[in-house]
Design a protein around this motif. Structure first.
Motif, short mmCIF file in Angstrom:
data_model
loop_
_atom_site.label_atom_id
_atom_site.label_comp_id
_atom_site.label_asym_id
_atom_site.label_seq_id
_atom_site.Cartn_x
_atom_site.Cartn_y
_atom_site.Cartn_z
N ALA A 57 11.22 5.27 2.79
CA ALA A 57 10.07 4.98 1.39
C ALA A 57 8.86 4.04 2.22
N THR A 58 9.06 3.70 3.47
CA THR A 58 7.99 2.79 3.92
C THR A 58 7.82 3.30 5.40
N ASP A 59 8.22 4.50 5.80
CA ASP A 59 7.92 5.05 7.13
C ASP A 59 6.52 5.32 7.34
N GLY A 60 5.92 5.12 8.39
CA GLY A 60 4.60 5.49 8.84
C GLY A 60 3.72 4.42 9.57
N VAL A 61 2.38 4.51 9.29
CA VAL A 61 1.66 3.57 9.96
C VAL A 61 0.37 3.30 9.19
N VAL A 62 -0.08 1.97 9.34
CA VAL A 62 -0.99 1.51 8.36
C VAL A 62 -2.22 1.03 9.27
N ILE A 63 -3.40 1.48 9.13
CA ILE A 63 -4.61 1.18 9.72
C ILE A 63 -5.81 0.60 8.73
N ASP A 64 -6.29 -0.62 9.53
CA ASP A 64 -7.29 -0.83 8.60
C ASP A 64 -8.61 -0.02 8.65
N SER A 65 -9.32 0.18 7.60
CA SER A 65 -10.31 1.23 7.45
C SER A 65 -11.36 1.00 8.44
N LYS A 66 -11.75 -0.18 8.97
CA LYS A 66 -12.64 -0.42 9.70
C LYS A 66 -12.33 -0.22 11.22
N TYR A 67 -10.99 0.17 11.30
CA TYR A 67 -10.64 0.51 12.94
C TYR A 67 -9.95 1.76 13.06
N LEU A 68 -10.26 2.71 11.98
CA LEU A 68 -9.73 3.91 11.96
C LEU A 68 -10.99 4.98 12.56
N GLY A 74 0.58 -0.58 -6.70
CA GLY A 74 -0.99 -0.12 -6.95
C GLY A 74 -1.27 0.78 -5.69
N GLY A 75 -0.08 1.04 -4.59
CA GLY A 75 -0.75 1.88 -3.33
C GLY A 75 -0.21 3.34 -3.78
N LEU A 76 0.09 4.02 -2.69
CA LEU A 76 0.54 5.48 -2.63
C LEU A 76 1.82 5.69 -2.07
N ASN A 77 2.66 6.18 -2.76
CA ASN A 77 4.00 6.34 -2.13
C ASN A 77 4.07 7.52 -0.88
N PRO A 78 4.59 7.25 0.07
CA PRO A 78 4.57 8.33 1.11
C PRO A 78 5.01 9.88 0.73
N THR A 79 4.43 10.77 1.47
CA THR A 79 4.62 12.20 1.15
C THR A 79 5.62 12.85 2.23
N MET A 116 0.79 -1.46 -0.08
CA MET A 116 0.01 0.02 0.04
C MET A 116 0.86 1.26 -0.16
N LYS A 117 2.33 1.10 0.27
CA LYS A 117 2.98 2.45 0.26
C LYS A 117 3.83 2.52 -0.86
N LYS A 118 3.47 1.76 -1.78
CA LYS A 118 4.25 1.61 -3.25
C LYS A 118 3.41 1.81 -4.37
N SER A 119 3.36 3.02 -5.26
CA SER A 119 2.81 3.24 -6.20
C SER A 119 3.06 2.06 -7.44
N SER A 120 4.19 1.63 -7.36
CA SER A 120 4.41 0.69 -8.33
C SER A 120 3.80 -0.68 -8.01
N GLY A 131 -3.76 -3.08 12.49
CA GLY A 131 -2.79 -1.95 12.15
C GLY A 131 -1.32 -2.47 12.29
N TYR A 132 -0.46 -1.80 11.72
CA TYR A 132 0.85 -2.11 12.02
C TYR A 132 1.82 -0.75 11.77
N ALA A 133 3.02 -0.54 12.18
CA ALA A 133 3.73 0.70 12.18
C ALA A 133 5.18 0.38 12.05
N GLN A 134 5.90 1.09 11.48
CA GLN A 134 7.55 0.94 11.11
C GLN A 134 8.17 1.63 12.40
N PHE A 135 8.94 0.81 12.96
CA PHE A 135 9.82 1.67 14.05
C PHE A 135 10.63 2.31 13.47
#
Length: 318
Positions: free
Chosen positions: A198-209, A164-169, A158-162, A188-192
């Motif tokens: 290029a992959t830094d950030g947090v991912v949350i499932d839409s059902k739990y945001l 199908g996702g979206l690159n981080p800003t 999900m973090k990579k446009s290549s 969800g999960y996070a990067q320490f």
């Protein structure tokens, strides 16, 4: 007081975010919701396999963190973090509203500033260590992308446009938060700190945001993001991802393991000294309504990474 020890081997264990209790075998959604599950452990192990130098880098971050805490080299004043939300959706429900997104930002601001309405529920046992972290969050931008994927998994696609996702800003100055269907019972999960930008950030499932829209009980109070942002700020699980493990924080009691649901207070550990467990801590695995505090020691760990020389120092700059 817990003795804090760290080696290169123990770091790999302590940094993990285990989802052993979560559903990864295709059970029903109802079953998957019973226990909180995050996939940071698997993601971190994969990053270690792909980047053998990461373990040494994280050891350096830990050494810096402990030194900053010991010598008082922490950030003074308030830190404001811009948040970029990347929404990946296949259905209308997954294309969550701006209202739902803002509700999550509001929860983060309350939880990290001791403004949450349940903060006064912290038992007197822990009243001396409950913390106001004094970090605020502001919604910087929302990006949306339609996709045909039914789930994204935990390999950072999900973090990579290549893929199908979206690159981080601007990931060195903005917290990127991806919202999508993860699958496998993962909330969800996070990067320490220390991983690739290029992959830094947090991912949350839409059902739990957040707290409205598609947010689903018992994880509908926005605490999944609070928990995962805690990881992003260098916090470990309170049980140390091991039986009677260490979370590298001196003022949190030693826990047997993760707690689920809504534990009755007091809940005693069977670890050395049989302390009362801090089940209401954001870094445990209870339901959203069961977690409502950080400790002062956790606050120090988080502030250390924003100090000069810290792994997220760039976020503390104007």
């Amino acid at each position: 007081m817990k003795k804090i020890l760290l080696s290169a081997v123990s770091l790999l264990l302590l940094v993990s975010c285990s989802n052993d209790e979560s559903n990864t075998s295709g059970e029903s959604t109802a079953t998957a919701r019973r226990h909180r599950g995050c996939a940071s452990h698997e993601v971190h192990e994969q990053q270690l396999r792909e980047n053998p130098e990461l373990a040494a880098k994280m050891q350096e971050i830990e050494n810096f963190t402990q030194n900053a805490i010991t010598n008082g080299r922490l950030v003074n004043g308030r830190i404001e973090i811009p948040v970029v939300v990347n929404v990946l959706y296949r259905t209308a429900a997954e294309n969550i509203s701006l209202t739902q997104i803002q509700s999550q930002i509001d929860v983060l601001n309350k939880d990290f500033n001791a403004l949450n309405s349940d903060f006064n529920q912290v038992p007197t046992t822990f009243s001396g260590v409950k913390a106001n972290v004094r970090i605020t969050f502001v919604l910087d931008a929302v990006y949306r992308k339609s996709t045909k994927k039914t789930s994204w998994g935990t390999r950072d696609a999900m973090k990579k446009s290549s893929q199908g996702g979206l690159n981080p800003t601007s990931p060195t100055t903005k917290l990127n938060l991806w919202v999508c269907t993860i699958g496998g019972g993962i909330l969800g999960y996070a990067q320490f700190p220390g991983g690739s930008s290029a992959t830094d950030g947090v991912v949350i499932d839409s059902k739990y945001l957040g707290t409205t829209g598609t947010a689903t009980a018992p994880f509908n109070k926005g605490r999944t993001a609070t928990h995962e942002v805690g990881h992003w700020m260098n916090l470990r699980h309170i049980w140390g991802d091991a039986t009677c493990g260490s979370d590298l924080v001196s003022d949190t009691p030693t826990h047997n393991t993760a707690n689920y649901g809504m534990p009755a207070f007091p809940h005693y550990s069977t670890c050395s000294g049989t302390p009362i467990e801090m089940t209401m801590n954001y870094m445990d695995y209870t339901d959203d309504a069961g977690m409502y505090m950080f400790s002062n020691g956790q606050k120090s760990r988080m502030l250390a990474i924003f100090a000069s020389g810290g792994s997220r120092f760039s976020f503390a700059q104007p």
